[in-house]
Each structure stands twice: as C-alpha cells, then as structure tokens.
Design a protein around this motif. Structure first.
Motif, PDB file in Angstrom:
ATOM      1  N   MET A   1     -89.090  13.762  37.196  1.00 26.81           N
ATOM      2  CA  MET A   1     -88.193  14.356  36.191  1.00 26.81           C
ATOM      3  C   MET A   1     -88.517  13.743  34.816  1.00 26.81           C
ATOM      4  O   MET A   1     -89.569  14.018  34.281  1.00 26.81           O
ATOM      5  N   ASP A   2     -87.634  12.919  34.262  1.00 23.58           N
ATOM      6  CA  ASP A   2     -87.896  12.407  32.912  1.00 23.58           C
ATOM      7  C   ASP A   2     -88.789  11.163  32.893  1.00 23.58           C
ATOM      8  O   ASP A   2     -89.245  10.746  31.828  1.00 23.58           O
ATOM      9  N   ASP A   3     -89.025  10.571  34.051  1.00 24.65           N
ATOM     10  CA  ASP A   3     -89.934   9.427  34.185  1.00 24.65           C
ATOM     11  C   ASP A   3     -89.577   8.293  33.222  1.00 24.65           C
ATOM     12  O   ASP A   3     -90.386   7.914  32.366  1.00 24.65           O
ATOM     13  N   ASP A   4     -88.372   7.780  33.352  1.00 18.85           N
ATOM     14  CA  ASP A   4     -87.927   6.687  32.480  1.00 18.85           C
ATOM     15  C   ASP A   4     -88.012   5.344  33.196  1.00 18.85           C
ATOM     16  O   ASP A   4     -87.712   5.247  34.390  1.00 18.85           O
ATOM     17  N   ASP A   5     -88.390   4.313  32.444  1.00 15.37           N
ATOM     18  CA  ASP A   5     -88.537   2.971  33.021  1.00 15.37           C
ATOM     19  C   ASP A   5     -87.317   2.095  32.760  1.00 15.37           C
ATOM     20  O   ASP A   5     -87.123   1.082  33.435  1.00 15.37           O
ATOM     21  N   LEU A   6     -86.527   2.493  31.770  1.00 18.37           N
ATOM     22  CA  LEU A   6     -85.474   1.608  31.299  1.00 18.37           C
ATOM     23  C   LEU A   6     -84.178   2.393  31.165  1.00 18.37           C
ATOM     24  O   LEU A   6     -84.166   3.525  30.668  1.00 18.37           O
ATOM     25  N   ARG A   7     -83.090   1.776  31.596  1.00 16.61           N
ATOM     26  CA  ARG A   7     -81.782   2.428  31.523  1.00 16.61           C
ATOM     27  C   ARG A   7     -80.728   1.331  31.400  1.00 16.61           C
ATOM     28  O   ARG A   7     -80.720   0.415  32.209  1.00 16.61           O
ATOM     29  N   ARG A   8     -79.890   1.429  30.401  1.00 23.06           N
ATOM     30  CA  ARG A   8     -78.853   0.419  30.195  1.00 23.06           C
ATOM     31  C   ARG A   8     -79.453  -0.992  30.124  1.00 23.06           C
ATOM     32  O   ARG A   8     -78.905  -1.956  30.681  1.00 23.06           O
ATOM     33  N   GLY A   9     -80.624  -1.087  29.503  1.00 18.40           N
ATOM     34  CA  GLY A   9     -81.248  -2.386  29.288  1.00 18.40           C
ATOM     35  C   GLY A   9     -81.884  -2.999  30.521  1.00 18.40           C
ATOM     36  O   GLY A   9     -82.321  -4.145  30.496  1.00 18.40           O
ATOM     37  N   LYS A  10     -81.940  -2.229  31.636  1.00 17.19           N
ATOM     38  CA  LYS A  10     -82.545  -2.758  32.860  1.00 17.19           C
ATOM     39  C   LYS A  10     -83.604  -1.761  33.341  1.00 17.19           C
ATOM     40  O   LYS A  10     -83.568  -0.582  32.968  1.00 17.19           O
ATOM     41  N   PRO A  11     -84.516  -2.204  34.194  1.00 15.13           N
ATOM     42  CA  PRO A  11     -85.419  -1.231  34.818  1.00 15.13           C
ATOM     43  C   PRO A  11     -84.611  -0.149  35.540  1.00 15.13           C
ATOM     44  O   PRO A  11     -83.547  -0.448  36.102  1.00 15.13           O
ATOM     45  N   THR A  12     -85.083   1.072  35.493  1.00 14.24           N
ATOM     46  CA  THR A  12     -84.410   2.155  36.215  1.00 14.24           C
ATOM     47  C   THR A  12     -84.440   1.875  37.722  1.00 14.24           C
ATOM     48  O   THR A  12     -85.216   1.032  38.176  1.00 14.24           O
ATOM     49  N   VAL A  13     -83.605   2.573  38.480  1.00 13.39           N
ATOM     50  CA  VAL A  13     -83.457   2.260  39.908  1.00 13.39           C
ATOM     51  C   VAL A  13     -84.788   2.385  40.655  1.00 13.39           C
ATOM     52  O   VAL A  13     -85.139   1.526  41.465  1.00 13.39           O
ATOM     53  N   HIS A  14     -85.563   3.425  40.355  1.00 13.19           N
ATOM     54  CA  HIS A  14     -86.832   3.572  41.094  1.00 13.19           C
ATOM     55  C   HIS A  14     -87.837   2.504  40.689  1.00 13.19           C
ATOM     56  O   HIS A  14     -88.776   2.228  41.436  1.00 13.19           O
ATOM     57  N   ARG A  15     -87.659   1.897  39.524  1.00 12.95           N
ATOM     58  CA  ARG A  15     -88.525   0.783  39.120  1.00 12.95           C
ATOM     59  C   ARG A  15     -88.068  -0.520  39.777  1.00 12.95           C
ATOM     60  O   ARG A  15     -88.875  -1.326  40.225  1.00 12.95           O
ATOM     61  N   ALA A  16     -86.748  -0.722  39.810  1.00 19.10           N
ATOM     62  CA  ALA A  16     -86.217  -1.961  40.380  1.00 19.10           C
ATOM     63  C   ALA A  16     -86.317  -1.965  41.902  1.00 19.10           C
ATOM     64  O   ALA A  16     -86.479  -3.013  42.520  1.00 19.10           O
ATOM     65  N   PHE A  17     -86.199  -0.786  42.519  1.00 23.83           N
ATOM     66  CA  PHE A  17     -86.311  -0.663  43.975  1.00 23.83           C
ATOM     67  C   PHE A  17     -87.579   0.149  44.260  1.00 23.83           C
ATOM     68  O   PHE A  17     -88.662  -0.347  44.060  1.00 23.83           O
ATOM     69  N   ASP A  18     -87.422   1.381  44.647  1.00 24.35           N
ATOM     70  CA  ASP A  18     -88.563   2.273  44.827  1.00 24.35           C
ATOM     71  C   ASP A  18     -88.043   3.699  44.745  1.00 24.35           C
ATOM     72  O   ASP A  18     -86.832   3.917  44.739  1.00 24.35           O
ATOM     73  N   GLU A  19     -88.955   4.648  44.693  1.00 24.19           N
ATOM     74  CA  GLU A  19     -88.564   6.035  44.475  1.00 24.19           C
ATOM     75  C   GLU A  19     -87.664   6.577  45.578  1.00 24.19           C
ATOM     76  O   GLU A  19     -86.664   7.230  45.314  1.00 24.19           O
ATOM     77  N   ALA A  20     -88.044   6.295  46.827  1.00 25.57           N
ATOM     78  CA  ALA A  20     -87.257   6.817  47.950  1.00 25.57           C
ATOM     79  C   ALA A  20     -85.831   6.267  47.894  1.00 25.57           C
ATOM     80  O   ALA A  20     -84.853   7.014  48.066  1.00 25.57           O
ATOM     81  N   THR A  21     -85.719   4.982  47.632  1.00 23.81           N
ATOM     82  CA  THR A  21     -84.386   4.373  47.558  1.00 23.81           C
ATOM     83  C   THR A  21     -83.586   4.972  46.407  1.00 23.81           C
ATOM     84  O   THR A  21     -82.370   5.177  46.520  1.00 23.81           O
ATOM     85  N   ALA A  22     -84.259   5.263  45.302  1.00 29.03           N
ATOM     86  CA  ALA A  22     -83.558   5.871  44.158  1.00 29.03           C
ATOM     87  C   ALA A  22     -83.042   7.262  44.514  1.00 29.03           C
ATOM     88  O   ALA A  22     -81.911   7.625  44.173  1.00 29.03           O
ATOM     89  N   ILE A  23     -83.853   8.034  45.210  1.00 34.62           N
ATOM     90  CA  ILE A  23     -83.401   9.373  45.625  1.00 34.62           C
ATOM     91  C   ILE A  23     -82.179   9.242  46.535  1.00 34.62           C
ATOM     92  O   ILE A  23     -81.160   9.914  46.339  1.00 34.62           O
ATOM     93  N   LEU A  24     -82.277   8.344  47.516  1.00 37.46           N
ATOM     94  CA  LEU A  24     -81.180   8.184  48.476  1.00 37.46           C
ATOM     95  C   LEU A  24     -79.928   7.606  47.813  1.00 37.46           C
ATOM     96  O   LEU A  24     -78.803   8.011  48.134  1.00 37.46           O
ATOM     97  N   ALA A  25     -80.109   6.659  46.897  1.00 33.64           N
ATOM     98  CA  ALA A  25     -78.946   6.074  46.215  1.00 33.64           C
ATOM     99  C   ALA A  25     -78.226   7.151  45.412  1.00 33.64           C
ATOM    100  O   ALA A  25     -76.990   7.227  45.404  1.00 33.64           O
ATOM    101  N   GLY A  26     -78.993   8.013  44.739  1.00 28.34           N
ATOM    102  CA  GLY A  26     -78.380   9.124  44.003  1.00 28.34           C
ATOM    103  C   GLY A  26     -77.630  10.055  44.942  1.00 28.34           C
ATOM    104  O   GLY A  26     -76.503  10.476  44.671  1.00 28.34           O
ATOM    105  N   ASP A  27     -78.251  10.354  46.060  1.00 24.96           N
ATOM    106  CA  ASP A  27     -77.622  11.258  47.038  1.00 24.96           C
ATOM    107  C   ASP A  27     -76.285  10.701  47.516  1.00 24.96           C
ATOM    108  O   ASP A  27     -75.289  11.420  47.627  1.00 24.96           O
TER     109      ASP A  27
END
Lengths: 314, 314
Positions: free
Chosen positions: A110-136
């Motif tokens: 999607m927007d491919d962002d590395d930073l959000r609220r001053g921290k690495p984005t969720v898929h950067r801090a964890f991994d893509e699959a975890t980010a998808i599942l956490a959002g779900d």
C-alpha cells in the motif's frame, strides 16, 4: 453529569483526555489479548498504544457531551466523569478501526511507510504477516468491544446497533477511499480529491462524532448541525495533513514527510499550491464553524477542536 | 417450520443449500457494494461468490434447525423454508469472515498461494493492495450484516449480541491460529498441531454451529452435545485437509496441493505419516459422532455432515 471542568486550554484538555483514554484502552486490550500468541498481542499493543492524536475518540466524547447535555455552558467535558463510562467502548472501538487502517495502509503493498508516530511501522518492527494479522484482529476487537456490556452502565441495544452501523459505514467508506487513493485519476480535480478524502478520512471522523451523539438525546437540529460541521472539518483535517506533508519535519510528524511529492501523489498542495491550500484550509474551517452557530455556547468544545485542526503541527 | 425435505443424500442437499446460499449472498452484497469503487467491489465478489464448500453457513443452518425444533425426525432442513430467514445473516456473515481470512492468508507475506477454488487468488487476479482492502471490507460487512434488521423476521437483540460475540471470538482465535501456523515450533507435537488448528480452523466452525444454536431454543444438554461434537469435527476437517494436500490433485482441490511438503510445513501427514493420519481421522470422527448420541435422530443431519468431512475429496 458532574460540574464541568474549569475553563482550560484545549491543548491541556487533550493531554488529560489522552491519558484517560490510554488507560481505558490498555484495560480493554488486557481483557482481550490474554490468550493470544505473544507476538500477535505485542504487535496489536504496539500498533495502538502510546501515540496518536486520539481525535476520533475525542469526537465521540464531544458528540456525546453535547447531546447528553445540550444546555452545558460550553466548558470542556471532564473525561474522568463517570457519566462517560457508557461511551468509552465506542471511543475505543473507533480508535481500533483507525489503528487497523494505519497498520494496513503502511504495508509495502500500500503506502509503504517505515515510520509512524515516531516509531518503525508495525511491519518494520515485526514482519508483514504479523502486521496484516494485527490489523485484522484490531478490526475484530473493535466490533466486539462496541457491543460489550458494562455492569451498572447499560447502553440501550438500539444505541449499540446504531454504533455498529455507524462504525461499519465509516470503515467501509474508509477502505473505499484508500482504494481510490491507490488508483487515482492522473490529474485529479480538487473535487475528486475531496471526494476521495471524504471517504478515506472524513467518513470515520463523521462516524466518531455521530456515535457520540447517538448515545445522547435525539434532537434533529443538533444532529443536522453536527453533520454539517463534521464534513468540512474532515476536509480541513486532510488539507492540513497535506500541508504538513509538505512543510513538516519527521520530528514533528512522527512519520516521513514529503511522501506525496516523492510518490508523485496528488494532494491539496500539489493541486492548489501551498498558499491556496492554506487559504482553502481557513475557508473550510469557517464553513465548519458556521454550522455550529445554532448550537450556541454548547458547541465551544467543537470550536476548540476545529481550532486545533486548523493550527496543529503534527 | 414446513414439512422436512424427503430424505435425500447429503451431497444432493449440499448442492441445493449452496444454490440458495449463493443467491442470498449475492443479494446481501448487492445491497452493500453499490457505492464502492468498482475494482474493490469486483474483488469482494470475486473472493466470496461462486465457490467454496459453504461448510460454515451449513453449520449455522444445521445448528439452528436442531435447536429450533429438536423433535424433528432427522431429515435435512429445507433451506428455502421461510423459517430460516432470520438466520441467513449469521450464515452469510460467517462465510464473509471465512472469505476474508482466505484472501489475507493467500497473500505473498503469508502462505503465498496462487490458486484458490480453481481460480487465481485475489492478489493474483487483482493486486496485493486490493486483496488487503477486499479482505478488510469483507470483515466489516460481516459484522454489519449480522446486525441488520430483516422486516417480518425480527431477531432478538440478545441473539444478535450472542452472534457478534461468537463471531468475534471465532475470528480472533482464527487469527491467533494463523499467527501460530506462520511461526511454528521446529518439530511440533501432534498436540501442538491440534492446538494450532483448533484455533485456526476449529474456532470458526464452532462459532458457526453455536451461532445457529444461539437463535434456537436454549437447552443446556443440546448445547453441550454440540460443543462436544464440533471440536473433534473441526480437527477431523483439518486432518482431512492435510491428507488431501498430500494426496489430492489441483483439479480436485482447486488449489495447489503439496504445499506442506514444499514449504517444509508440519501437518498431520508429516507428523503422523499418511496411514496414521487416516486412522486418526476415523478415530476423531468417531469421537464427534459419540457426542451426538444424546440428541437421537434429530442429529442425523450433523452425522451426515461428519460423514462428508470424513469422505470429502475437495
């Protein structure tokens, strides 16, 4: 409702509100994440705790305060007031929806962002699959939470159903808006831009304010004023977002600025230019404020909120 | 309820059920997708129409038929019966949750599948961003639909709340299971495998059956039997899935077989070997069937369903 807080600046009130909200959010998540694999619950907490303007939960509370007690003097509602207990689930639910949308929108596809609220984005801090599942799972928890029963603070089933409809409507429109944003026409007009953002950002802000109001007294005039207020407020919020993307710093925004220009993405700044965008922001806030006139002093907190949207630098 | 259908084979009943379900699903989507960007609504329809075993909606219907009328002779319920109108939203909602999970699980960052139900997966047919958004909106629609009001077929608010909780619980557990599946221990025991699949697959099957039952008469014995039936049934469903992944063809399965071996993924076949997996499948179905004994003939449709799980080849 207890006596209103003494008149304090909106900025200071926001800080108080955010602290109370954070505590309620932590409790709501603790009750629901206990059985989850730790990596998933860590990602969920990481995504939504400790950050964010909490604008949507604020709108829930301001919408409720106004409709529950339209004769109030216009002081900001005290977020620690027991009278608000019944609407916290709505405030938390809408923030979880907002949180899930940020996690998914930041993904590489999607927007491919590395930073959000001053921290690495969720898929950067964890991994893509975890980010998808956490959002779900954040989305699921939002709907689950909305319908919880709070002992001693019952919410009418009709209000819970109205909340669910508003939350679903806002969420569906938000996703439609993101889809349009990912596949824009080559040179969108200001009108097309407004339509897209009305869906992507405006719809959930509208749901927030109306969810608050749905828990208060039903008054057609008040509801009409709130509807007329929130549409331009959402637009103004987005225009300011686009201006900040052009003029803000990483430290201010907690995310990477200049994304619109770098990705050759249309924004109010690319379509109107910076100066006209600023002018449009002021005009749009004026339209929002005009809608509040019939509500008198009771709408002062919403006026303060509009002023925040106009002047925010993050 | 009208007279039950004459005794027909379960396979034939499934075909009838699927046709009726498909029509209801089309109508539910048509009413909700009209305002959506066409690319998004096309992806949503592509994801959930025209395919799938529809096992979860069937369990909703069988759970309802049994509890609404526990004295039935054991004939399969007629899906065109007006008496079922009130539970179709639950049947559709759970299939939308299942559909969203397939779209997201197939993504490159997760199981990276190219084929599903004999067609390219959603991210292959459209693109990754659209697949993420289509999954997101499917989940929203599920919760929205669950709480809709159907004129002349009111569902008690208490039932709608019970549905929402069951749907949310099943969805959260499903995501937890997927998270565990993506991060397995190196050599999982059969017990660990069972725990993971109980979450990933079993939880939503349980929710389906109990959502159906929640709309019928409340009877503790019946509910206990259903709970005792559905856990081993879900496990058996997964064991058969693993066996089919080893032994099935693309044409049969509509998806690429041999994924477990290719990805060095643990399954009942890799942990137990093919023959012991088959034996475990039969034993597990026997446990499920034993739980139905107290229900007498009324549980015959569930017995037929268990037989289908045991013998299915797709």
């Amino acid at each position: 409702m207890k006596a209103p807080l003494p008149a304090i600046p909106f900025t200071q009130w926001q800080a108080t509100f955010r602290d109370v909200f954070e505590q309620r959010l932590i409790e709501a998540l603790d009750a629901r994440l206990a059985d989850m694999p730790p990596r998933l619950s860590d990602a969920v907490r990481y995504a939504v705790l400790d950050g964010g303007k909490r604008l949507r939960p604020m709108l829930v509370m301001l919408g409720y305060a106004l409709t529950a007690n339209p004769d109030i003097s216009g002081a900001l509602p005290d977020p620690t007031d027991e009278a608000f207990t019944a609407v916290w689930p709505a405030a938390i639910a809408i923030e979880l929806i907002h949180g899930y949308s940020l996690v998914h929108d930041d993904l590489p596809a999607m927007d491919d962002d590395d930073l959000r609220r001053g921290k690495p984005t969720v898929h950067r801090a964890f991994d893509e699959a975890t980010a998808i599942l956490a959002g779900d799972v954040l989305q699921t928890l939002a709907f689950d939470l909305l319908l919880q029963e709070i002992p001693d603070h019952p919410v009418a089933a009709s209000v819970q159903l109205a909340w669910t409809r508003l939350l679903a409507r806002g969420s569906v429109d938000m996703v439609s808006g993101q889809q349009l944003d990912l596949n824009p026409s080559t040179t969108p007009s200001e009108q097309e831009l407004g339509h897209m953002h009305g869906l992507k950002t405006g719809a959930l802000l509208r749901s927030a304010l109306l969810m608050g109001a749905a828990a208060g007294r039903s008054d057609i005039t008040v509801h009409a004023s709130l509807e007329a207020f929130i549409a331009p407020l959402g637009l103004a919020f987005q225009i300011q977002d686009d201006i900040l993307d052009e003029t803000g710093t990483v430290a201010q925004l907690g995310k990477t600025p200049g994304k619109d220009a770098a990705q050759a993405k249309s924004s109010y700044v690319t379509v109107l230019g910076l100066e006209r965008a600023r002018q449009r922001l002021t005009e749009t806030i004026d339209v929002a404020l005009a809608a509040l006139v019939p509500l008198g002093n009771a709408a002062d907190p919403l006026r303060a909120c509009a002023h925040f949207v106009l002047t925010r630098n993050h």
